[in-house]
Design a protein around this motif. Structure first.
Motif, PDB file in Angstrom:
ATOM      1  N   ALA A 145       0.833  -1.214   0.000  1.00  0.00           N
ATOM      2  CA  ALA A 145       0.000   0.000   0.000  1.00  0.00           C
ATOM      3  C   ALA A 145       0.857   1.249   0.000  1.00  0.00           C
ATOM      4  O   ALA A 145       0.464   2.294   0.520  1.00  0.00           O
ATOM      5  CB  ALA A 145      -0.917  -0.012   1.218  1.00  0.00           C
ATOM      6  N   ASN A 146       2.051   1.159  -0.592  1.00  0.00           N
ATOM      7  CA  ASN A 146       2.993   2.270  -0.637  1.00  0.00           C
ATOM      8  C   ASN A 146       3.752   2.170  -1.955  1.00  0.00           C
ATOM      9  O   ASN A 146       4.350   1.122  -2.251  1.00  0.00           O
ATOM     10  CB  ASN A 146       3.957   2.173   0.556  1.00  0.00           C
ATOM     11  CG  ASN A 146       4.848   3.396   0.682  1.00  0.00           C
ATOM     12  OD1 ASN A 146       5.159   4.063  -0.300  1.00  0.00           O
ATOM     13  ND2 ASN A 146       5.287   3.666   1.914  1.00  0.00           N
ATOM     14  N   LYS A 147       3.715   3.225  -2.757  1.00  0.00           N
ATOM     15  CA  LYS A 147       4.354   3.195  -4.070  1.00  0.00           C
ATOM     16  C   LYS A 147       5.851   3.467  -4.007  1.00  0.00           C
ATOM     17  O   LYS A 147       6.551   3.376  -5.017  1.00  0.00           O
ATOM     18  CB  LYS A 147       3.684   4.205  -5.005  1.00  0.00           C
ATOM     19  CG  LYS A 147       2.232   3.880  -5.324  1.00  0.00           C
ATOM     20  CD  LYS A 147       1.626   4.888  -6.284  1.00  0.00           C
ATOM     21  CE  LYS A 147       0.175   4.545  -6.594  1.00  0.00           C
ATOM     22  NZ  LYS A 147      -0.445   5.545  -7.519  1.00  0.00           N
ATOM     23  N   ARG A 172      -0.264  -5.336  -7.544  1.00  0.00           N
ATOM     24  CA  ARG A 172      -0.944  -4.671  -8.650  1.00  0.00           C
ATOM     25  C   ARG A 172      -0.771  -3.150  -8.579  1.00  0.00           C
ATOM     26  O   ARG A 172      -0.533  -2.593  -7.504  1.00  0.00           O
ATOM     27  CB  ARG A 172      -2.436  -5.006  -8.637  1.00  0.00           C
ATOM     28  CG  ARG A 172      -2.750  -6.479  -8.846  1.00  0.00           C
ATOM     29  CD  ARG A 172      -4.240  -6.747  -8.654  1.00  0.00           C
ATOM     30  NE  ARG A 172      -4.683  -6.401  -7.294  1.00  0.00           N
ATOM     31  CZ  ARG A 172      -5.957  -6.350  -6.914  1.00  0.00           C
ATOM     32  NH1 ARG A 172      -6.913  -6.619  -7.791  1.00  0.00           N
ATOM     33  NH2 ARG A 172      -6.269  -6.043  -5.676  1.00  0.00           N
ATOM     34  N   LYS A 173      -0.927  -2.516  -9.716  1.00  0.00           N
ATOM     35  CA  LYS A 173      -0.848  -1.051  -9.786  1.00  0.00           C
ATOM     36  C   LYS A 173      -2.224  -0.453  -9.482  1.00  0.00           C
ATOM     37  O   LYS A 173      -2.746   0.376 -10.224  1.00  0.00           O
ATOM     38  CB  LYS A 173      -0.390  -0.602 -11.167  1.00  0.00           C
ATOM     39  CG  LYS A 173       0.913  -1.215 -11.646  1.00  0.00           C
ATOM     40  CD  LYS A 173       2.094  -0.824 -10.760  1.00  0.00           C
ATOM     41  CE  LYS A 173       3.394  -1.391 -11.332  1.00  0.00           C
ATOM     42  NZ  LYS A 173       4.547  -1.087 -10.440  1.00  0.00           N
ATOM     43  N   ALA A 174      -2.795  -0.858  -8.391  1.00  0.00           N
ATOM     44  CA  ALA A 174      -4.127  -0.384  -7.995  1.00  0.00           C
ATOM     45  C   ALA A 174      -4.005   0.479  -6.755  1.00  0.00           C
ATOM     46  O   ALA A 174      -2.977   0.476  -6.065  1.00  0.00           O
ATOM     47  CB  ALA A 174      -5.039  -1.577  -7.728  1.00  0.00           C
ATOM     48  N   SER A 175      -5.084   1.189  -6.437  1.00  0.00           N
ATOM     49  CA  SER A 175      -5.065   2.065  -5.266  1.00  0.00           C
ATOM     50  C   SER A 175      -5.116   1.223  -3.995  1.00  0.00           C
ATOM     51  O   SER A 175      -5.625   0.092  -4.006  1.00  0.00           O
ATOM     52  CB  SER A 175      -6.271   3.008  -5.293  1.00  0.00           C
ATOM     53  OG  SER A 175      -7.464   2.270  -5.068  1.00  0.00           O
ATOM     54  N   PRO A 176      -4.594   1.760  -2.866  1.00  0.00           N
ATOM     55  CA  PRO A 176      -4.683   1.019  -1.601  1.00  0.00           C
ATOM     56  C   PRO A 176      -6.122   0.661  -1.244  1.00  0.00           C
ATOM     57  O   PRO A 176      -6.375  -0.430  -0.725  1.00  0.00           O
ATOM     58  CB  PRO A 176      -4.085   2.003  -0.581  1.00  0.00           C
ATOM     59  CG  PRO A 176      -3.138   2.837  -1.385  1.00  0.00           C
ATOM     60  CD  PRO A 176      -3.791   2.996  -2.722  1.00  0.00           C
ATOM     61  N   GLY A 177      -7.084   1.547  -1.560  1.00  0.00           N
ATOM     62  CA  GLY A 177      -8.478   1.265  -1.241  1.00  0.00           C
ATOM     63  C   GLY A 177      -8.992   0.025  -1.951  1.00  0.00           C
ATOM     64  O   GLY A 177      -9.676  -0.819  -1.354  1.00  0.00           O
ATOM     65  N   VAL A 178      -8.664  -0.111  -3.230  1.00  0.00           N
ATOM     66  CA  VAL A 178      -9.072  -1.292  -4.005  1.00  0.00           C
ATOM     67  C   VAL A 178      -8.420  -2.538  -3.431  1.00  0.00           C
ATOM     68  O   VAL A 178      -9.053  -3.594  -3.280  1.00  0.00           O
ATOM     69  CB  VAL A 178      -8.703  -1.110  -5.495  1.00  0.00           C
ATOM     70  CG1 VAL A 178      -8.833  -2.434  -6.252  1.00  0.00           C
ATOM     71  CG2 VAL A 178      -9.574  -0.040  -6.130  1.00  0.00           C
ATOM     72  N   LYS A 179      -7.144  -2.437  -3.098  1.00  0.00           N
ATOM     73  CA  LYS A 179      -6.420  -3.588  -2.558  1.00  0.00           C
ATOM     74  C   LYS A 179      -7.002  -4.034  -1.216  1.00  0.00           C
ATOM     75  O   LYS A 179      -7.145  -5.237  -0.960  1.00  0.00           O
ATOM     76  CB  LYS A 179      -4.936  -3.254  -2.405  1.00  0.00           C
ATOM     77  CG  LYS A 179      -4.217  -3.075  -3.735  1.00  0.00           C
ATOM     78  CD  LYS A 179      -2.732  -2.824  -3.513  1.00  0.00           C
ATOM     79  CE  LYS A 179      -1.993  -2.745  -4.841  1.00  0.00           C
ATOM     80  NZ  LYS A 179      -0.526  -2.598  -4.644  1.00  0.00           N
ATOM     81  N   ARG A 194       2.436   3.196   4.769  1.00  0.00           N
ATOM     82  CA  ARG A 194       3.162   4.422   5.109  1.00  0.00           C
ATOM     83  C   ARG A 194       4.164   4.199   6.230  1.00  0.00           C
ATOM     84  O   ARG A 194       5.208   4.845   6.285  1.00  0.00           O
ATOM     85  CB  ARG A 194       2.173   5.510   5.524  1.00  0.00           C
ATOM     86  CG  ARG A 194       1.259   5.972   4.392  1.00  0.00           C
ATOM     87  CD  ARG A 194       0.223   6.958   4.904  1.00  0.00           C
ATOM     88  NE  ARG A 194      -0.675   7.389   3.841  1.00  0.00           N
ATOM     89  CZ  ARG A 194      -1.738   8.159   4.051  1.00  0.00           C
ATOM     90  NH1 ARG A 194      -2.024   8.576   5.284  1.00  0.00           N
ATOM     91  NH2 ARG A 194      -2.509   8.520   3.033  1.00  0.00           N
TER      92      ARG A 194
END
Length: 576
Positions: A488-490, A517-524, A541
Motif C-alpha cells: 500500500a505504498n508506491k 498490482r498497480k491499484a489504489s490502496p483502497g481497491v487492494k 506508510r
C-alpha cells in the motif's frame, strides 16, 4: 496478484441467492459454466484441495485405503440392485456408440462391492475400508445456491467391509469419530442427527448437518436430552389406546359448505356447542405412489387437521416409491373422492390403502369427511368405526412437539448436509453375493458400511459460516494462502521490502498472496477483505519508519511490528 488468474467483482451475481454463492463468485473462486455446474478457479481450487487433504488425512488415520473408481459406469450393476430405476430422473443416463446403457456415477456402492468380491476370498483379508475422493453426478431438478446444490460435485465416499455386525459397528464408530475430528479441524459448526437411509438402504443412519439458515434440511433437537434428528427421521410418540366403552356413536351431519379445516371447525363450534380445534378433525390427503417398475396407486394419508402433510417426510416414508399429489384428472377418474369431504370409509370401500398418523390410535374420536358434498361424520372412532391399514410418518413436526425420548420438547433449526454415515448391512453384498471363506471353512456374507462427505459442498458451507459484511474469512486450515501481503505504498523501497518479505515468508514455509498490482490502496484493501485470507499484512506508510501492519481477518485486530522482526511475528500470527 498481477499474474494470478483472478477477477474480483463489485456486484453480486444476478442468480446468487445465498451469501456463499455471492462471495465465492465475487471473489473469483468459482464461475458458473451451466446450471448446477461450476468451474474452479485457482483460489477456489486451493480451498477445495485443502479440504480434500484434511478428509484424506482423517480417513488414512483410521486405516482406510484410497482408490479411484471410474465416474462413467455400466448399467448392469445398478440394474442388479434396482437403483437404475430407483434413482428416477436424478440419474444421468447415456448410451455409448454401440448402444450400451451407461450412467454417470451418483454413488458407488455397487462398484465397491463388486471390487471386493473380485479381490478378496478369505476371512483373513477382512476387515477393510476403501475410499475415494471423486466427482459425482446427479441431475438435480432445481440446482441452487451455487456449489451448495449442484449437478456435478466432489464427494468422499468410503465403504467398510466386515465379517459380522459387530465389526460393522466398530467401523461405523471409527468413521463417526473421524468425521468429528475433520469437521472440528475445518472449523464447521455442526450437529449429528438421526436420519433415514433413503435410496442407500440399510439400518442405522446419521447425518452431519452444518448449522445454517440457508440449509434445505430441517432438523429438530431436544435441548434437555440432546436428542437430534432430521425431520424425516422423527418418530412420533403414539398415545395409549382409549377404551371404546361409553364413546358416543358416530353420526353424519349436513355441514354445508365446509371443505376446509377452518370452515369445518367453525361449523362444529357453532352447531355442536363445544370448543373444537383443528386437532379434533381428521384430514385425509390423497396422493399416488409408484414402486420402482410398478404402476401408480392411490394412497390415503390421515393426519390431525391442525397439521399439514410434510412432503419430505411423506417421501421418506414411502421410499423407494415415488409420490405425487393427485391431479384434476385423477379426481375425475375416481369420482368417489369428494374434495374437502373425503373420509376413511369411502377410501377403504374402494380399495384405497389408508395410512394414518401415529396419533390416530384406537379409541381416538374424530370429525372427518363423510364422502358426500357438504357432509361430515362426528365421533368417528379409530378401531371401532374404521381400521386403517397402518401408520405413516407424514405430518409436519413442530416446535414444542414432545421429543421421541420423552425428555422434553423439540425445537427446529435449518442445516446443510455435509456428511452421512450408514450401516448398510448386506443389501449390496447380497445383491452381488460377496462372500469370503470363513474361519470355519464355510462361506461368510460380508456386511457393509457407507460413509460420505460433501467435499465441494464444504467449500460453500465454510463460506456460509465464515464471512462478514465485507467478505470471506477462511479458517487457517483451508485458506488459499496463509498471508495476504498488500503493498500500500508506491515508494520503491517499500515495494522492494514487500517483495523481500514475501520471499522470506515463503522460505519460512508460509504461503503468501502478494498484491503487487498497480491499484489504489483502497481497491487492494477491499479485495483483501473480500478474498478472506486469515492474516493480512500491510506494507504501507509506516514502512518508512520501520514498521508494517498485521491484521487478523477474523477478529479485525491490527498490530504494528518492526520490519526487522516481521517474519517471526507473521509466522506466529499464522499459527493462531
Amino acid at each position: 496478484m498481477s499474474t494470478l488468474f483472478l477477477r474480483t467483482l463489485r456486484d453480486d451475481p444476478a442468480d446468487a441467492e445465498v451469501p456463499s454463492h455471492k462471495l465465492l463468485v465475487r471473489g473469483g473462486y468459482v464461475r458458473r459454466a451451466a446450471p448446477g455446474v461450476y468451474t474452479w478457479l485457482p483460489l477456489g481450487l486451493r480451498v477445495l484441495k485443502a479440504i480434500e487433504n484434511v478428509v484424506r488425512e482423517e480417513m488414512d488415520a483410521i486405516g482406510a485405503q484410497e482408490i479411484l473408481l471410474p465416474a462413467l459406469l455400466p448399467r448392469d450393476p445398478y440394474e442388479t440392485t434396482g437403483r437404475w430405476t430407483e434413482y428416477g430422473d436424478a440419474l444421468f443416463r447415456l448410451k455409448d456408440r454401440k448402444g450400451a446403457d451407461m450412467l454417470l456415477g451418483p454413488t458407488h456402492e455397487e462398484l465397491f462391492a463388486n471390487l471386493v468380491k473380485g479381490e478378496y476370498s478369505s476371512y483373513k483379508d477382512l476387515p477393510v475400508i476403501l475410499y475415494q475422493i471423486q466427482t459425482k453426478y446427479r441431475d438435480e431438478e432445481r440446482p441452487r445456491a451455487g456449489i451448495l446444490r449442484g449437478r456435478e460435485f466432489v464427494m468422499k465416499d468410503a465403504y467398510s467391509f466386515d465379517l459380522d455386525d459387530d465389526g460393522l459397528k466398530v467401523s461405523y464408530q471409527a468413521h463417526r469419530e473421524a468425521y468429528q475430528r475433520l469437521f472440528a479441524r475445518l472449523g464447521v459448526k455442526y450437529v449429528i442427527v438421526a436420519a433415514t437411509s433413503g435410496a442407500m438402504g440399510g439400518s442405522a443412519s446419521e447425518e452431519f448437518l452444518a448449522e445454517s439458515e440457508v440449509g434445505e434440511d430441517t432438523f429438530v433437537r431436544c435441548l434437555e436430552s440432546g436428542y437430534a434428528a432430521n425431520v424425516e427421521a422423527v418418530i412420533t410418540p403414539a398415545p395409549e389406546p382409549i377404551p371404546f366403552d361409553g364413546l358416543p356413536v358416530a353420526t353424519t351431519y349436513d355441514t354445508g359448505d365446509t371443505p376446509t379445516i377452518d370452515t369445518l371447525v367453525a361449523w362444529a363450534n357453532d352447531a355442536l356447542d363445544g370448543e373444537f380445534t383443528g386437532a379434533d378433525t381428521l384430514k385425509n390427503v390423497l396422493v399416488k405412489v409408484r414402486e420402482p417398475g410398478g404402476d401408480w396407486e392411490l394412497l390415503g394419508v390421515g393426519v390431525p387437521g391442525d397439521r399439514e402433510v410434510d412432503f419430505k417426510r411423506l417421501e421418506a416414508s414411502v421410499e423407494p416409491a415415488e409420490v405425487e399429489l393427485l391431479t384434476e384428472a385423477d379426481f375425475a377418474a375416481n369420482p368417489f373422492l369428494v374434495k374437502g369431504y373425503i373420509g376413511p370409509k369411502g377410501l377403504q370401500d374402494n380399495g384405497v390403502r389408508y395410512l394414518v398418523d401415529p396419533r390416530v390410535v384406537d379409541g381416538t374420536s374424530w370429525i372427518t369427511g363423510a364422502d358426500e358434498p357438504g357432509k361430515h361424520v362426528v365421533n368417528l372412532v379409530a378401531g371401532r368405526d374404521f381400521t386403517p391399514d397402518g401408520t405413516i410418518e407424514a405430518a409436519e413436526v413442530r416446535d414444542g412437539d414432545p421429543s421421541p425420548d420423552g425428555k422434553g420438547p423439540l425445537v427446529s433449526a435449518k442445516g446443510i448436509e455435509i456428511g452421512h454415515i450408514f450401516q448398510l448391512g448386506q443389501k449390496y453384498t447380497d445383491a452381488f453375493e460377496v462372500d469370503v471363506l470363513g474361519e470355519s471353512g464355510k462361506p461368510v456374507r460380508l456386511t457393509m458400511g457407507s460413509y460420505g462427505v460433501g467435499v465441494s459442498r464444504l467449500v460453500a458451507v465454510i463460506a456460509e459460516q465464515c464471512h462478514d459484511d465485507k467478505g470471506l474469512r477462511w479458517p487457517r486450515e483451508v485458506a488459499p494462502f496463509a498471508v495476504h501481503l498488500v503493498i500500500a505504498n508506491k515508494d520503491d523501497a517499500a515495494v522492494t521490502g514487500a517483495g523481500e518479505l514475501a520471499e522470506d515468508l515463503d522460505a519460512a514455509g508460509v504461503s503468501v498472496l502478494l498484491d503487487d498490482r498497480k491499484a489504489s490502496p483502497g481497491v487492494k484493501f477491499k479485495d483483501a477483505e473480500l478474498l478472506g485470507m486469515p492474516t493480512v499484512v500491510v506494507v504501507g506508510r509506516g514502512y518508512a519508519n520501520g514498521t508494517i501492519e498485521i491484521r487478523d481477518r477474523f477478529t479485525g485486530e491490527t498490530t504494528e511490528v518492526a520490519v526487522d522482526s516481521a517474519v517471526d511475528a507473521i509466522v506466529a500470527a499464522t499459527r493462531g
